[in-house]
Design a protein around this motif. Sequence first.
Motif, PDB file in Angstrom:
ATOM      1  N   LEU A  47       0.870  -1.128   0.173  1.00 13.82           N
ATOM      2  CA  LEU A  47       0.064   0.074  -0.019  1.00 13.82           C
ATOM      3  C   LEU A  47       0.841   1.049  -0.021  1.00 13.82           C
ATOM      4  O   LEU A  47       0.495   2.230  -0.737  1.00 13.82           O
ATOM      5  CB  LEU A  47      -0.924  -0.061   1.329  1.00 13.82           C
ATOM      6  N   LEU A  48       2.005   1.159   0.717  1.00 13.78           N
ATOM      7  CA  LEU A  48       2.785   2.354   0.826  1.00 13.78           C
ATOM      8  C   LEU A  48       3.560   2.500  -0.381  1.00 13.78           C
ATOM      9  O   LEU A  48       3.501   3.883  -1.035  1.00 13.78           O
ATOM     10  CB  LEU A  48       4.045   2.324   1.975  1.00 13.78           C
ATOM     11  N   ILE A  49       4.056   1.648  -1.308  1.00 14.49           N
ATOM     12  CA  ILE A  49       4.519   1.682  -2.561  1.00 14.49           C
ATOM     13  C   ILE A  49       3.287   2.176  -3.340  1.00 14.49           C
ATOM     14  O   ILE A  49       3.517   3.217  -4.441  1.00 14.49           O
ATOM     15  CB  ILE A  49       5.042   0.240  -3.026  1.00 14.49           C
ATOM     16  N   ALA A  50       2.016   1.824  -3.501  1.00 13.04           N
ATOM     17  CA  ALA A  50       1.151   2.158  -4.435  1.00 13.04           C
ATOM     18  C   ALA A  50       0.900   3.575  -4.268  1.00 13.04           C
ATOM     19  O   ALA A  50       0.539   4.447  -5.204  1.00 13.04           O
ATOM     20  CB  ALA A  50      -0.076   1.393  -4.101  1.00 13.04           C
ATOM     21  N   VAL A  51       0.806   4.172  -2.966  1.00 12.40           N
ATOM     22  CA  VAL A  51       0.682   5.655  -2.551  1.00 12.40           C
ATOM     23  C   VAL A  51       1.700   6.369  -3.146  1.00 12.40           C
ATOM     24  O   VAL A  51       1.654   7.486  -3.954  1.00 12.40           O
ATOM     25  CB  VAL A  51       0.481   5.816  -1.139  1.00 12.40           C
ATOM     26  N   ARG A  69      -2.617  10.351 -11.080  1.00  8.36           N
ATOM     27  CA  ARG A  69      -3.782   9.518 -11.699  1.00  8.36           C
ATOM     28  C   ARG A  69      -3.831   9.387 -13.208  1.00  8.36           C
ATOM     29  O   ARG A  69      -4.077   8.216 -13.649  1.00  8.36           O
ATOM     30  CB  ARG A  69      -5.112   9.890 -11.091  1.00  8.36           C
ATOM     31  N   GLY A  70      -3.672  10.277 -14.043  1.00  8.07           N
ATOM     32  CA  GLY A  70      -3.820  10.236 -15.341  1.00  8.07           C
ATOM     33  C   GLY A  70      -2.880   9.228 -15.974  1.00  8.07           C
ATOM     34  O   GLY A  70      -3.093   8.814 -16.793  1.00  8.07           O
ATOM     35  N   LEU A 114      -1.371   4.417 -18.530  1.00  8.67           N
ATOM     36  CA  LEU A 114      -0.428   3.242 -18.671  1.00  8.67           C
ATOM     37  C   LEU A 114      -1.216   1.850 -18.674  1.00  8.67           C
ATOM     38  O   LEU A 114      -1.097   1.077 -19.277  1.00  8.67           O
ATOM     39  CB  LEU A 114       0.319   3.348 -17.544  1.00  8.67           C
ATOM     40  N   MET A 115      -2.279   1.799 -17.653  1.00  2.93           N
ATOM     41  CA  MET A 115      -3.192   0.674 -17.494  1.00  2.93           C
ATOM     42  C   MET A 115      -3.917   0.560 -18.837  1.00  2.93           C
ATOM     43  O   MET A 115      -3.952  -0.514 -19.302  1.00  2.93           O
ATOM     44  CB  MET A 115      -4.040   0.622 -16.330  1.00  2.93           C
ATOM     45  N   GLY A 116      -4.437   1.391 -19.421  1.00  7.93           N
ATOM     46  CA  GLY A 116      -5.140   1.328 -20.646  1.00  7.93           C
ATOM     47  C   GLY A 116      -4.392   0.569 -21.749  1.00  7.93           C
ATOM     48  O   GLY A 116      -4.862  -0.191 -22.559  1.00  7.93           O
ATOM     49  N   GLU A 117      -2.889   1.086 -21.837  1.00  7.19           N
ATOM     50  CA  GLU A 117      -2.075   0.581 -22.961  1.00  7.19           C
ATOM     51  C   GLU A 117      -1.846  -0.743 -22.761  1.00  7.19           C
ATOM     52  O   GLU A 117      -1.648  -1.771 -23.363  1.00  7.19           O
ATOM     53  CB  GLU A 117      -0.721   1.537 -22.980  1.00  7.19           C
TER      54      GLU A 117
END
Length: 89
Positions: A11-15, A23-24, A29-32
Amino acid sequence: MLNNIGLPGLLLIAVVVLVLFGRGKISSLMGEVGKGITSFKKGISEGEEETKRTDDIKHVDEVHHADLPEHTDQGTHPKTDLKADKDRV
C-alpha cells in the motif's frame, strides 16, 4: 528482502507511485497494458485459426488424391486402345 513486504508495504509503494506519477498517467498506462493483452490474445486466436485452416487443406488434398485411380503405364490410352490399332496395321 522482498519476502517481508506484506500488505502495508504494498500500500505504501502504491501511494508513492500515485503521488509521483499522478492518476492520469497511471490510468493511461493501464489502458495501454489492456490493449496489449487484447492484441496478444487476438494474435494467438488468429494463429490457431490459420493452423486449423492449413490442416483442413492438407486433409482435403489427401482425400482427393486417395480418390484418384493410380496411373499404370501399360502403353495404352485410357479411351482408345492404341496397341490394338498397331496390331491391325
